[in-house]
Design an enzyme around this catalytic site. Structure first.
Site, PDB file in Angstrom:
ATOM      1  N   GLN A 110       0.730  -1.166  -0.036  1.00  0.00           N
ATOM      2  CA  GLN A 110      -0.065  -0.051  -0.179  1.00  0.00           C
ATOM      3  C   GLN A 110       0.976   1.266   0.007  1.00  0.00           C
ATOM      4  OE1 GLN A 110      -2.325  -1.220   3.497  1.00  0.00           O
ATOM      5  NE2 GLN A 110      -3.913  -1.358   2.312  1.00  0.00           N
ATOM      6  N   HIS A 128      13.615  -3.918   1.366  1.00  0.00           N
ATOM      7  CA  HIS A 128      13.310  -3.900  -0.125  1.00  0.00           C
ATOM      8  C   HIS A 128      14.272  -4.903  -0.723  1.00  0.00           C
ATOM      9  CE1 HIS A 128      12.423  -1.935  -3.893  1.00  0.00           C
ATOM     10  NE2 HIS A 128      13.622  -1.990  -4.424  1.00  0.00           N
ATOM     11  N   ASP A 159      12.365   4.860  -3.204  1.00  0.00           N
ATOM     12  CA  ASP A 159      13.498   3.841  -2.639  1.00  0.00           C
ATOM     13  C   ASP A 159      14.658   4.589  -2.785  1.00  0.00           C
ATOM     14  OD1 ASP A 159      11.238   1.999  -2.983  1.00  0.00           O
ATOM     15  OD2 ASP A 159      11.968   1.120  -4.593  1.00  0.00           O
ATOM     16  N   PRO A 595      36.381 -36.821  -7.894  1.00  0.00           N
ATOM     17  CA  PRO A 595      37.336 -37.883  -8.439  1.00  0.00           C
ATOM     18  C   PRO A 595      38.669 -37.416  -8.749  1.00  0.00           C
ATOM     19  CG  PRO A 595      35.684 -37.499  -9.986  1.00  0.00           C
ATOM     20  CD  PRO A 595      35.532 -36.629  -8.925  1.00  0.00           C
ATOM     21  N   GLY A 628      43.330 -28.852  -6.048  1.00  0.00           N
ATOM     22  CA  GLY A 628      43.750 -27.517  -5.210  1.00  0.00           C
ATOM     23  C   GLY A 628      42.454 -26.667  -4.919  1.00  0.00           C
ATOM     24  N   CYS A 704      48.118 -48.619  -4.481  1.00  0.00           N
ATOM     25  CA  CYS A 704      48.514 -47.804  -3.268  1.00  0.00           C
ATOM     26  C   CYS A 704      49.156 -48.634  -2.457  1.00  0.00           C
ATOM     27  CB  CYS A 704      47.094 -47.253  -2.586  1.00  0.00           C
ATOM     28  SG  CYS A 704      45.885 -48.311  -2.403  1.00  0.00           S
ATOM     29  N   PHE A 803      55.050 -45.065  -7.175  1.00  0.00           N
ATOM     30  CA  PHE A 803      53.447 -45.309  -7.567  1.00  0.00           C
ATOM     31  C   PHE A 803      53.567 -45.673  -9.217  1.00  0.00           C
ATOM     32  CE2 PHE A 803      49.030 -44.200  -8.436  1.00  0.00           C
ATOM     33  CZ  PHE A 803      48.462 -44.945  -7.479  1.00  0.00           C
TER      34      PHE A 803
END
Length: 899
Positions: A110, A128, A159, A595, A628, A704, A803
């Site tokens: 209003q 707002h 506003d 992954p 990372g 591993c 590895f």
């Protein structure tokens, strides 16, 4: 009673609200938002002297009025405050009579006269939904990257008053005003209004003048001017649609009638097959597909619209446009009829103005508004735990009869969600058509990374690009974690009967077995794993793992514990095992998985199968990309309670530090290894050679628990090496998809280069290279199986993990059991170990003293899903398999009852 200093501080900090200044407030506004602001301000001790809201509509009071009347707060329902621009004297007089010190306007439709705005000694503050001076609100029609809200001091401009405080949030690519409102603008806006009032009460509220720079003055959109301009690029059309979703709704014209479009998202790949549909003003016909309505922009790009609403208010799934008139009813069982009556009572409670809820009663034509939709959905979900309803379901079934039909179908599982939209990368290989998802999998959907970035995943066999994969950002992590959190706390997974959860995991295992050859082929071309090995171990053991843990789902329980009786009372203490909220599915947790960056495709295919198995949205989320970035954010994220990591020891240490500093999350780590294998002269030589080679060269050394150093008793050393070299010459190196191949490529070039450097260091330090040590002269990343002898304890290759397919051999003196044990244990790693001997006493003596999580006796690599697996020392902690693994993902709660 003695209090510590921290207890004293805590007591006064929790009681501090009592001593803060309080104000007499007038609340001017409406809606559920206004109600929440009102209730929270009263909880903080402020006195609401009057509530000014809108008149009842169709016999129903606004939620703000309902709450205030219940509390006995004076409520005023003025139809208007002004006539022809002038304040209505009796309205203003009624307002001033309440004696407010501050006007709070949480949501006000209003026009309020300035002599009311300025009347209180502290004036008026307004909420707002935009970061002023941008006045277009959160409409998103310009593709905003951030949204938020302002609380500002009201003035006579549009506003333009000074800012008191602002809050902002990031906008996701497919956010709508509705999703922003639910996620941020509503909950944070309530907190901000309460905070603002307290700042004013304490005399600390700022008044920051608004700048004219960047100010915009687009008016609030109405249905009449919300029509989509189809002669634009696809993203502009998408922004317009989502900017008007749910209110007022963006419209277009189809077959001569106005249709409102909801649920827009950009289409990343090619559209699935569909039926053409002419859309007014579009550059080309749309497509009605199984996933929704595909619309094209002038740039040829496409977007997907999920739902359509017609002028009569009926909403349908866009995928059912050509079949929307088809309907068939289901006959309800006695139990379903009883549920229907309970839902009818919920409708009665909401539609209080309707004498009776008939089958033909229309929810919206009976005066229900959008806030009533939320209430209906939540009340039905509360009454029928486990049922998944959305607000769209109410718009699609507006009459009671249609709502019940929809609900019963959903209850029976007949009304399933639309098919999963997947944009595949395809490849004809290994006598099959591989279909590989390559986008992030978040909240049950495959989607591009938030920033649109991608990277190449490479086939190590020939160095070719398999496809481009989404490169997840920090924002993607946050969205995935939010989805997992919501699925854990609000979704059906945590509330599901454990046996039903197990059934779902069994179904997932069945689907993995059904697609076993496809998964193994993807694993071969993405990681270089020999196909037969991938079939049996990489994929085969994964299937066994899911079946094993699926069987545990309904066997997770606590125990009762006798405690000293505090007579005359009697006590009972019992424990419960509860999911932590992180990873292990069998324990009832939800999951965000990153992954390995270089080998993401099998995990993404797994995501597809999990959706097909019926795993609820948000339970499993897969994010390909950088450790990372993605891994670090997962470590830092405050909502993650358990993190499991497999990788190097230095990265594991960093992760552990981040997990401690963020929120002290539980961690399990499977890190580096330098597993010793001791071969005594009394071994079975044939078996020791065969198993010793497997301990090093299994999966081209990318294992591993690979034996990082072989200790061979002096009297058999030369024979052992000779036998190994004979076998190596028989080993076939080549395409991992060739069934006769023994040795495939390393999984990426950087690793290949690192292995070559490793060999160079070994030579420089004086070790003897007796075989291999070079890259194979062929395309791809193939490393020759390699053997070093004469390795001394101080050398780099004696201490550090390769590895890769590099056998590192040292002699030990005949009979020197304790000496070789000291050398074997002289490492910071303790993942696995092994011993070969026919002497059972020696075997037991050595196995008891080897400082490693797993010891193999006269075998190697023989792991099983039921056997606990994990390391000691800097190889990490926590178990990955067996019953022990469940404990990593459960927390124990002790409950003591006095009776």
């Amino acid at each position: 009673m003695l209090w510590t200093a921290s207890q004293v501080l805590r007591k006064f900090s929790t009681s501090s609200n009592y001593y803060q200044n309080k104000l007499k407030l007038a609340i001017i506004g409406q809606s559920l938002f206004g109600q929440e602001v009102y209730s929270n301000l009263r909880k903080q001790g402020h006195k609401v002297v009057g509530v000014f809201t809108v008149p009842d509509k169709d016999g129903k009071a606004d939620p703000l009025a309902v709450a205030a009347e219940k509390d006995g707060t004076p409520v005023f329902k003025f139809p208007r405050w002004r006539v022809k621009g002038k304040p209505i004297p009796e309205v203003v007089e009624a307002y001033k009579a309440v004696g407010a010190e501050l006007n709070v306007m949480p949501f006000c439709s209003q026009f309020i006269p300035m002599n009311v705005i300025d009347d209180p000694k502290h004036g008026s503050i307004i909420y707002h939904p935009s970061i002023l001076p941008l006045h277009r609100g959160a409409t998103l029609i310009h593709g905003d990257k951030k949204a938020g809200f302002s609380v500002f001091w009201a003035d006579d401009g549009l506003d333009t008053g000074p800012i008191l405080l602002q809050r902002e949030c990031a906008v996701k690519p497919n956010d709508t005003v509705d999703t922003l409102y639910n996620r941020f603008l509503f909950p944070e806006g309530i907190k901000a209004m309460v905070e603002s009032v307290q700042l004013i009460a304490d005399g600390k509220a700022p008044r920051i003048p608004q700048s004219e720079e960047g100010a915009t003055y687009e008016g609030i959109q109405k249905k009449s001017n919300a029509k989509v301009n189809m002669a634009q690029p696809a993203e502009a059309i998408h922004n317009w649609i989502r900017g008007h979703d749910k209110v007022p709704g963006a419209t277009t014209v189809i077959d001569g009638q106005t249709v409102t479009l909801y649920g827009s998202s950009m289409l990343g790949g090619s559209a699935p097959a569909g039926q053409p549909l002419e859309v007014e003003g579009a550059s080309q016909p749309g497509l009605v597909t199984k996933n929704g309505l595909v619309l094209y922009g002038t740039d040829g790009k496409a977007l997907l619209v999920k739902n359509l609403q017609f002028e009569d208010g009926k909403m349908i799934s866009a995928a059912k446009y050509f079949s929307s008139g088809e309907s068939s009813s289901v006959e309800l069982t006695d139990d379903e009829k009883q549920i229907a009556e309970e839902i009818r009572n919920i409708w009665k409670g909401i539609l209080s103005n309707v004498p009776a809820v008939e089958d033909t009663t229309d929810f919206f034509k009976s005066g229900a508004a959008s806030m009533d939709v939320v209430r209906l959905v939540e009340e039905v979900k509360q009454k029928c735990a486990g049922i998944q309803l959305q607000t769209e379901d109410v718009y699609m079934a507006t009459t009671f009869q249609h709502f019940i039909q929809m609900f019963v179908r959903r209850l029976r599982g007949e009304d399933q969600e639309e098919d999963l939209v997947i944009d595949y990368a395809t490849k004809e290989i290994n006598n099959m058509t591989l279909k590989m998802p390559y986008q992030c999998f978040i909240n049950g959907n495959f989607e591009d990374a938030e920033n649109g970035k991608v990277y190449d995943t490479i086939n190590p066999t020939d160095g070719s690009v398999i496809c481009k994969v989404a490169y997840a950002s920090v924002g993607d992590v946050d969205r995935a974690v939010a989805a997992a959190k919501e699925a854990f706390y609000e979704g059906p997974w945590g509330r599901m009967n454990p046996r039903d959860r197990g059934t779902m995991l069994f179904k997932l295992a069945d689907l993995m077995e059904e697609h076993q050859e496809e998964l193994a082929t993807i694993e071969s071309i993405d990681s270089g794993a020999v196909y037969t090995l991938a079939l049996k171990t990489h994929v085969g053991m994964s299937i066994q793992t899911f079946r094993y843990f699926a069987g545990w789902c309904d066997k997770i329980h606590g125990k009762t514990i006798p405690i000293n009786q505090a007579r005359p009372n009697r006590n009972l203490t019992f424990t419960k095992r509860e999911p932590i909220g992180a990873a292990c599915l069998a324990a009832g947790n939800t999951l965000v998985l990153k992954p390995a960056q270089v080998t993401p495709l099998t995990a993404l295919k797994f995501a597809e199968l999990s959706a097909k198995a019926g795993i609820p949205k948000g339970v499993i989320n897969i994010l390909p990309g950088s450790g990372g970035m993605v891994g670090q954010r997962l470590s830092d994220h405050p909502d993650i309670r358990k993190l499991g990591f497999t990788g190097s020891t230095p990265i594991g240490k960093q992760i552990m530090k981040s997990c401690a500093l963020s929120n002290l999350k539980k961690v399990s780590l499977e890190l580096g290894g330098k597993s010793p294998l001791i071969i005594f002269s009394d071994c079975d030589m044939d078996k020791a050679v065969r198993m010793g080679m497997s301990s090093v060269y299994f999966n081209k050394g990318e294992n591993c628990i690979a034996a990082g150093r072989l200790f061979v008793e002096e009297s058999i050393h030369d024979e052992y090496i000779s036998r190994v070299l004979e076998e190596l010459k028989k080993m076939k190196i080549g395409d991992p998809l060739d069934r006769s191949t023994d040795h495939g490529p390393q999984n990426h070039k950087a690793h290949m280069d690192k292995l070559l450097e490793y060999c160079e260091v070994g030579l420089k330090e004086g070790a003897t290279l007796v075989y291999g040590g070079k890259q194979v002269d062929r395309p791809g990343f193939f490393m020759e199986p390699t053997v070093f002898t004469g390795v001394e304890d101080h050398m780099f290759i004696a201490k550090e993990e390769s590895f890769g397919p590099i056998m590192v051999v040292s002699k030990f003196k005949d009979g020197d059991v304790d000496g070789v044990l000291r050398r074997a244990n002289d490492t910071e790693y303790g993942l696995a170990s092994g011993v070969f001997t026919r002497d059972i006493n020696k075997a037991m003596y050595v196995s008891e003293r080897l400082d490693a999580g797993t010891v193999f006796v006269n075998t190697y690599n023989k792991t099983d899903v039921a056997s606990p697996f994990g390391g000691f020392k800097q190889s990490g902690f926590g178990k990955d398999l067996g019953e022990d693994a469940l404990l990593e993902y459960l927390k124990t709660k002790a409950i003591t009852v006095e009776y």
